[in-house]
Write an enzyme that holds these catalytic residues in place. Structure first.
Site, short mmCIF file in Angstrom:
data_model
loop_
_atom_site.label_atom_id
_atom_site.label_comp_id
_atom_site.label_asym_id
_atom_site.label_seq_id
_atom_site.Cartn_x
_atom_site.Cartn_y
_atom_site.Cartn_z
N ASP A 121 0.81 -1.21 0.00
CA ASP A 121 0.00 0.00 0.00
C ASP A 121 0.85 1.27 0.00
O ASP A 121 0.40 2.34 0.41
CB ASP A 121 -0.96 0.02 1.20
N LYS A 172 4.07 4.56 16.31
CA LYS A 172 2.92 5.46 16.49
C LYS A 172 2.88 6.06 17.89
O LYS A 172 1.91 5.93 18.62
CB LYS A 172 1.62 4.72 16.17
N ASP A 230 1.44 6.77 1.48
CA ASP A 230 0.69 5.62 1.98
C ASP A 230 -0.73 5.77 1.46
O ASP A 230 -1.44 6.71 1.83
CB ASP A 230 0.73 5.63 3.51
#
Length: 367
Positions: A121, A172, A230
């Site tokens: 992706d 993250k 992305d």
């Protein structure tokens, strides 16, 4: 930059991670895996395959899970791309690390060889030869492609020292220490992949990368500022398709010249329609006179009627957008019908086969 590595001579092997369900892109991914969505006129992965081939990759192992059979149906043995393709399917999802380990069973290279790992992706313009060359010349166990983003909280944050050695992998984190993030392309030494536990659910981001760093293995960052995207959200998916059509991200798989729009075979576009900003008009799709389409993806057999406005949106296969309807930042599922006068804005999504009667949804107060 290093010139010590020649992928053409080494027949570089790669693993391509394509097992995800693409939930952020629903309803587009209800029946089609995200990496197979039509993007600038071809399945998204076609751009990745063409680019990998151009950098000396000769053999790719697909790590599949969701709707696995569709990948072989789309690409076969890879000969059309000058590649040899193999398919390894996870019976139950194994996470990113488990998927890499499972796919590695089909690799043919030795324990000291570099293995490229790509995410299905990501659209990236970075120099794969340079990344692999850095990995080989420094004798690294792992080399991560890093890119700079405005909001690193959404990605894995990757600080490095003055020699390019990765000092931490912070997945993250709400308080990132750098805006350099994991760009989703890795070069492993084959033996490092073989060290991942087989048949277990393992995350490279949360377990393998931090573990290798803690163990003192040489993990490098290859940082650059080339094109990177992305495509996991509808807005990013549309942007990626448009950037390919406009030539902002070159691709050997683009089925036509770059320009304001790309019309695929048997598409019918009225000379009085206004189409711009990298729009794709799919096979047999129709754009009638006085319709305005900007920066959008129109799938096969859809119809944009006279006077309709479509911007930054996806219109699914066989869908119809009636006269006077307005779509901005919207996703319309296959075979859906958007009646006259509807306004669908700001991330609106219509599921496949749904019919919206005329004037059913409005964001403005005018009649």
């Amino acid at each position: 930059m290093t010139e010590s590595y020649s992928p053409e001579a080494a027949d570089l092997e790669a693993i391509l991670l394509v097992g995800g369900q693409g939930t952020r892109l629903r309803p587009l991914t209800l029946n089609t895996p995200k990496p197979l969505l039509p993007t600038a006129g071809v399945p998204f992965l076609a751009h990745q395959l063409a680019r990998a081939r151009s950098f000396g990759v000769r053999r790719i192992v697909f790590a599949t899970s969701y709707r696995a059979s569709m990948f072989a149906e789309a690409f076969g043995d890879g000969s059309a791309f000058g590649l040899a393709l193999e398919y390894m399917t996870e019976e139950t999802p194994l996470g990113t690390g488990g998927a890499i380990r499972n796919a590695a069973e089909a690799l043919t290279c030795g324990p000291d060889a570099p293995v490229l790992v790509l995410n299905g992706d990501i659209l990236s313009g970075h120099d794969i030869t340079e990344q692999v060359g850095l990995h080989v010349s420094r004798g690294a166990a792992l080399t991560l492609h890093l890119t700079e983003v405005d909001d690193p909280t959404r990605f894995g944050c990757v600080p490095t020292d003055g020699q390019g050695r990765v000092t931490a992998f912070l997945e993250k984190t709400p308080n990132p220490v750098t805006n350099r993030v994991n760009a989703g392309c890795y070069v492993f030494t084959r033996s490092a992949i073989d060290a991942i536990p087989a048949g277990q659910v393992v995350s490279v981001e949360r377990e393998i990368f931090p573990g290798m760093i803690a163990a003192g293995e040489l993990v490098l960052g290859y940082a650059d500022r080339s094109y990177w995207l992305d495509v996991g959200t509808p807005a990013a998916f549309v942007q990626g398709s448009c950037d390919l059509v406009l030539g902002r991200m070159p691709s050997g798989a683009l089925p036509g010249p770059c320009g304001e729009f790309l019309a695929l075979p048997e598409a019918r576009v009225s000379p009085r329609a206004k189409i711009s900003a990298g729009t794709v008009v799919g096979p047999r799709a129709v754009v009638e006179a006085d319709a305005q389409v900007r920066g959008s993806v129109l799938d096969a057999d859809c119809v944009i009627e006279s006077g309709a406005t479509v911007a930054d949106s996806v219109v699914g296969a066989g869908a119809r957008v009636a006269s006077g309807a307005v779509l901005r930042d919207a996703v319309i599922g296959d075979r859906a019908v958007i009646g006259a006068g509807n306004e669908l804005l700001a991330g609106a999504r219509v599921w496949p086969g749904v019919t919206l009667p005329p004037w059913a949804v409005r964001f403005s107060s005018d009649a």
